[in-house]
Design a protein around this motif. Structure first.
Motif, PDB file in Angstrom:
ATOM      1  N   TRP A  42       0.836  -1.205   0.000  1.00  0.00           N
ATOM      2  CA  TRP A  42       0.000   0.000   0.000  1.00  0.00           C
ATOM      3  C   TRP A  42       0.876   1.261   0.000  1.00  0.00           C
ATOM      4  CZ3 TRP A  42      -0.624   3.644   4.030  1.00  0.00           C
ATOM      5  CH2 TRP A  42      -1.633   4.572   3.818  1.00  0.00           C
ATOM      6  N   LEU A  43       1.914   1.292   0.859  1.00  0.00           N
ATOM      7  CA  LEU A  43       2.796   2.463   0.927  1.00  0.00           C
ATOM      8  C   LEU A  43       3.537   2.698  -0.385  1.00  0.00           C
ATOM      9  CD1 LEU A  43       4.444   2.208   4.461  1.00  0.00           C
ATOM     10  CD2 LEU A  43       2.947   4.010   3.638  1.00  0.00           C
ATOM     11  N   PHE A  44       4.050   1.624  -0.959  1.00  0.00           N
ATOM     12  CA  PHE A  44       4.770   1.762  -2.226  1.00  0.00           C
ATOM     13  C   PHE A  44       3.844   2.287  -3.314  1.00  0.00           C
ATOM     14  CE2 PHE A  44       8.132  -0.054  -0.096  1.00  0.00           C
ATOM     15  CZ  PHE A  44       9.195  -0.418  -0.893  1.00  0.00           C
ATOM     16  N   ASN A  45       2.607   1.820  -3.331  1.00  0.00           N
ATOM     17  CA  ASN A  45       1.641   2.274  -4.318  1.00  0.00           C
ATOM     18  C   ASN A  45       1.309   3.751  -4.118  1.00  0.00           C
ATOM     19  OD1 ASN A  45      -0.111   2.033  -6.483  1.00  0.00           O
ATOM     20  ND2 ASN A  45      -1.818   1.425  -5.184  1.00  0.00           N
ATOM     21  N   ILE A  46       1.087   4.158  -2.878  1.00  0.00           N
ATOM     22  CA  ILE A  46       0.771   5.558  -2.557  1.00  0.00           C
ATOM     23  C   ILE A  46       1.928   6.479  -2.955  1.00  0.00           C
ATOM     24  CG2 ILE A  46       0.402   7.176  -0.633  1.00  0.00           C
ATOM     25  CD1 ILE A  46      -2.083   5.599  -1.243  1.00  0.00           C
ATOM     26  N   LEU A  60      10.510  -7.786  -1.153  1.00  0.00           N
ATOM     27  CA  LEU A  60      11.097  -6.499  -0.786  1.00  0.00           C
ATOM     28  C   LEU A  60      10.056  -5.586  -0.158  1.00  0.00           C
ATOM     29  CD1 LEU A  60      13.511  -4.534  -0.860  1.00  0.00           C
ATOM     30  CD2 LEU A  60      12.754  -3.863  -3.139  1.00  0.00           C
ATOM     31  N   GLU A  61       8.891  -5.484  -0.770  1.00  0.00           N
ATOM     32  CA  GLU A  61       7.813  -4.672  -0.207  1.00  0.00           C
ATOM     33  C   GLU A  61       7.397  -5.202   1.156  1.00  0.00           C
ATOM     34  OE1 GLU A  61       4.575  -4.560  -2.944  1.00  0.00           O
ATOM     35  OE2 GLU A  61       5.656  -3.343  -4.389  1.00  0.00           O
ATOM     36  N   GLY A  62       7.301  -6.515   1.276  1.00  0.00           N
ATOM     37  CA  GLY A  62       6.902  -7.125   2.540  1.00  0.00           C
ATOM     38  C   GLY A  62       7.895  -6.869   3.656  1.00  0.00           C
ATOM     39  N   VAL A  63       9.177  -6.989   3.353  1.00  0.00           N
ATOM     40  CA  VAL A  63      10.203  -6.757   4.374  1.00  0.00           C
ATOM     41  C   VAL A  63      10.180  -5.304   4.825  1.00  0.00           C
ATOM     42  CG1 VAL A  63      12.701  -6.671   4.801  1.00  0.00           C
ATOM     43  CG2 VAL A  63      11.699  -8.659   3.686  1.00  0.00           C
ATOM     44  N   ILE A  69       6.187  -1.890  10.460  1.00  0.00           N
ATOM     45  CA  ILE A  69       5.224  -2.345  11.455  1.00  0.00           C
ATOM     46  C   ILE A  69       5.936  -2.742  12.750  1.00  0.00           C
ATOM     47  CG2 ILE A  69       3.592  -4.200  12.010  1.00  0.00           C
ATOM     48  CD1 ILE A  69       2.346  -2.250  10.134  1.00  0.00           C
ATOM     49  N   LEU A  70       7.041  -3.477  12.648  1.00  0.00           N
ATOM     50  CA  LEU A  70       7.792  -3.869  13.837  1.00  0.00           C
ATOM     51  C   LEU A  70       8.358  -2.662  14.574  1.00  0.00           C
ATOM     52  CD1 LEU A  70       9.703  -7.032  12.581  1.00  0.00           C
ATOM     53  CD2 LEU A  70       7.915  -6.955  14.309  1.00  0.00           C
TER      54      LEU A  70
END
Length: 80
Positions: A42-46, A60-63, A69-70
């Motif tokens: 979502w952040l990368f898309n925004i 990469l996006e997930g990490v 989040i962590l």
């Protein structure tokens, strides 16, 4: 859906390894990684940032999302 869970789990595990102190433990890191995968996408898309297509880009996006989040979860944990 299963693909997202697997990639998110791997991303959470990697994010836990990258974070100082190891995050919250394996299971919580994986759960936060799954959530972080959605947040990262979502952040990368925004922001208009487009990564590689396929598994590498998703990871990469997930990490990155899982690390974010962590980081926030760690700040909340320290303030309690």
């Amino acid at each position: 859906m299963l693909y997202s869970i697997i990639i998110g789990g791997i991303a959470g595990w990697l994010a836990g390894k990258l974070m100082k102190g190891g995050g919250f433990g394996l299971v919580k890191n994986i759960i936060l990684g799954i959530i972080g995968g959605f947040v990262g996408g979502w952040l990368f898309n925004i922001l208009g940032i487009y990564t590689f297509h396929g598994e590498l880009g998703d990871l990469l996006e997930g990490v990155i999302g899982a690390v974010a989040i962590l980081f926030v979860a760690d700040l909340i944990k320290k303030n309690k």
